[in-house]
Scaffold this motif. Structure first.
Motif, PDB file in Angstrom:
ATOM      1  N   GLU A   1       0.647  -1.253   0.033  1.00 24.18           N
ATOM      2  CA  GLU A   1       0.224   0.009  -0.167  1.00 24.18           C
ATOM      3  C   GLU A   1       0.802   1.280   0.092  1.00 24.18           C
ATOM      4  O   GLU A   1       0.598   2.321  -0.752  1.00 24.18           O
ATOM      5  N   ALA A   2       1.959   1.231   0.725  1.00 20.80           N
ATOM      6  CA  ALA A   2       2.880   2.232   0.621  1.00 20.80           C
ATOM      7  C   ALA A   2       3.512   2.485  -0.490  1.00 20.80           C
ATOM      8  O   ALA A   2       3.541   3.688  -1.008  1.00 20.80           O
ATOM      9  N   VAL A   3       4.242   1.428  -0.875  1.00 21.30           N
ATOM     10  CA  VAL A   3       4.717   1.531  -2.277  1.00 21.30           C
ATOM     11  C   VAL A   3       3.709   2.126  -3.374  1.00 21.30           C
ATOM     12  O   VAL A   3       4.018   3.013  -3.988  1.00 21.30           O
ATOM     13  N   ILE A   4       2.529   1.768  -3.348  1.00 21.71           N
ATOM     14  CA  ILE A   4       1.834   2.169  -4.468  1.00 21.71           C
ATOM     15  C   ILE A   4       1.231   3.624  -4.310  1.00 21.71           C
ATOM     16  O   ILE A   4       1.386   4.604  -5.276  1.00 21.71           O
ATOM     17  N   ARG A   5       1.303   4.225  -2.954  1.00 24.77           N
ATOM     18  CA  ARG A   5       1.251   5.454  -2.525  1.00 24.77           C
ATOM     19  C   ARG A   5       2.144   6.323  -3.042  1.00 24.77           C
ATOM     20  O   ARG A   5       1.925   7.318  -3.717  1.00 24.77           O
ATOM     21  N   SER A   6       3.475   5.869  -2.983  1.00 17.56           N
ATOM     22  CA  SER A   6       4.472   6.578  -3.528  1.00 17.56           C
ATOM     23  C   SER A   6       4.842   6.603  -4.861  1.00 17.56           C
ATOM     24  O   SER A   6       5.050   7.733  -5.310  1.00 17.56           O
ATOM     25  N   ILE A   7       4.291   5.688  -5.564  1.00 17.73           N
ATOM     26  CA  ILE A   7       4.258   5.513  -7.030  1.00 17.73           C
ATOM     27  C   ILE A   7       3.298   6.630  -7.497  1.00 17.73           C
ATOM     28  O   ILE A   7       3.808   7.281  -8.592  1.00 17.73           O
ATOM     29  N   HIS A   8       2.307   6.998  -7.068  1.00 22.26           N
ATOM     30  CA  HIS A   8       1.326   7.860  -7.540  1.00 22.26           C
ATOM     31  C   HIS A   8       1.684   9.532  -7.388  1.00 22.26           C
ATOM     32  O   HIS A   8       1.522  10.203  -8.098  1.00 22.26           O
ATOM     33  N   VAL A   9       2.306   9.534  -6.285  1.00 28.67           N
ATOM     34  CA  VAL A   9       3.029  10.839  -6.048  1.00 28.67           C
ATOM     35  C   VAL A   9       4.056  11.172  -6.897  1.00 28.67           C
ATOM     36  O   VAL A   9       4.165  12.256  -7.645  1.00 28.67           O
ATOM     37  N   ALA A  10       4.967  10.124  -7.200  1.00 31.18           N
ATOM     38  CA  ALA A  10       6.215  10.162  -7.869  1.00 31.18           C
ATOM     39  C   ALA A  10       5.792  10.529  -9.392  1.00 31.18           C
ATOM     40  O   ALA A  10       6.458  11.137  -9.981  1.00 31.18           O
ATOM     41  N   GLN A  11       4.935   9.743 -10.055  1.00 32.23           N
ATOM     42  CA  GLN A  11       4.479   9.592 -11.249  1.00 32.23           C
ATOM     43  C   GLN A  11       3.880  10.981 -11.783  1.00 32.23           C
ATOM     44  O   GLN A  11       3.685  11.283 -12.840  1.00 32.23           O
ATOM     45  N   GLY A  12       3.273  11.678 -10.936  1.00 27.21           N
ATOM     46  CA  GLY A  12       2.590  12.900 -10.970  1.00 27.21           C
ATOM     47  C   GLY A  12       3.438  14.155 -11.004  1.00 27.21           C
ATOM     48  O   GLY A  12       3.036  15.213 -11.093  1.00 27.21           O
ATOM     49  N   LEU A  13       4.923  14.046 -10.590  1.00 27.18           N
ATOM     50  CA  LEU A  13       5.729  15.128 -10.576  1.00 27.18           C
ATOM     51  C   LEU A  13       6.054  15.628 -11.969  1.00 27.18           C
ATOM     52  O   LEU A  13       6.474  14.941 -12.809  1.00 27.18           O
TER      53      LEU A  13
END
Length: 301
Positions: free
Chosen positions: A204-216
């Motif tokens: 769940e944490a890795v998924i959340r980090s993915i969504h933040v990172a790919q939106g930068l």
């Protein structure tokens, strides 16, 4: 290894000569970069094995129980050169000091090179989350003829310095994209526990980090991800369409076969394009660098 250029642009064979060139002829580094036999991501079959060695620049010298494993630069370079000579290894990730040592010894020829960009979040520092860009920038990466830049982007909701790191990462992504260079983001959902920054490796944490990172950034056209292999990789990788490389992490006391199994599971996902591994391959428990790297290479192709 002999140079195909002039004597003044020759590769060197010893670490003493690396130091000598740095004293007597530092301009050789630029000349060797200019004529280096370059390999790009487009020259690969779309999958890559990249050996990483940018940990020391952040003050992170430990491997498992060996707190000073990476303290010797010559030992690390020996291991790097062994790894890069293994068939199936496509390239390297590092800071300028490491990459230029390897360059002088001819070890960057025909390799895909990624440059580490932010090493200012020193391990254990009170400001660790505020990961300033203290290494390569987009201009220097382009000038060196490298494939792209990698940025560590940790997200701690209890540390307001996270917002600075996100801003700097977004700016670096745009600067790299403007030069058609890959931005390799390594995101983690993090928190400080007992004075240490700890990364949450739950799916769940890795998924959340993915969504933040790919939106930068203002474009994701040149954005890749560098992610840990965790449980439920099918669900994790469903969070993105971006090309992704799997990182190795600190092997610690983990059974190497268990580590390899997690890599194989991750590599089965269609948007996972390879591995970016450092300590697990350079400092295996049995110190057989060639064997560890060969095993990783066999997973890619």
């Amino acid at each position: 290894m002999e140079s195909t250029g002039t004597r003044d642009d020759a590769f060197v064979d010893s670490y003493e000569d690396v130091t000598r060139v740095r004293i007597e002829d530092p301009g050789r580094i630029g000349r060797l970069l200019a004529r280096r036999a370059r390999r790009t991501v487009a020259d690969t079959d779309g999958s890559m094995l990249i050996v990483a060695a940018d940990h020391p620049a952040r003050g992170a010298l430990g491997v498992g129980a060996r707190s000073e494993a990476m303290a010797s630069r010559t030992d690390m370079l020996d291991r790097m050169r062994t790894a890069l000579a293994v068939p199936g290894v496509d390239g390297v990730l590092g800071t300028a000091d490491v990459l230029e040592d390897l360059l002088l010894m001819g070890a960057l020829e025909d390799k895909v090179v990624f440059a580490s960009m932010n090493r200012g979040g020193l391990q254990g520092g009170s400001w660790e989350i505020e990961d300033r860009f203290t290494s390569y920038d987009a201009e220097s990466i382009a000038r060196a003829g490298f494939a792209g830049g990698k940025m560590l982007t940790r997200i701690d909701l209890d540390d307001d310095r996270t917002s600075k790191t996100l801003k700097w990462s977004a700016e670096a992504i745009d600067q790299l994209a403007a030069r058609e260079l890959i931005a390799m983001i390594e995101p983690f959902w993090s928190s400080r526990q007992g004075g240490r920054v700890v990364n949450d490796l739950s799916p769940e944490a890795v998924i959340r980090s993915i969504h933040v990172a790919q939106g930068l950034g203002t474009t994701s056209a040149y954005t890749w991800l560098k992610l840990p292999a965790v449980a439920d990789m099918a669900r994790v990788m469903d969070a993105t369409t971006l090309p992704t490389l799997i990182l190795g992490g600190d092997p610690g006391a983990t059974d190497p076969e268990a580590v390899y199994a997690t890599w194989r599971e991750a590599l089965a996902r269609p948007n996972v394009r390879g591995l970016v591994v450092g300590r697990s391959l350079l400092y295996p428990a049995d110190d057989d660098v060639r064997g560890a790297v060969s095993t990783a290479a066999s997973m890619i192709r």
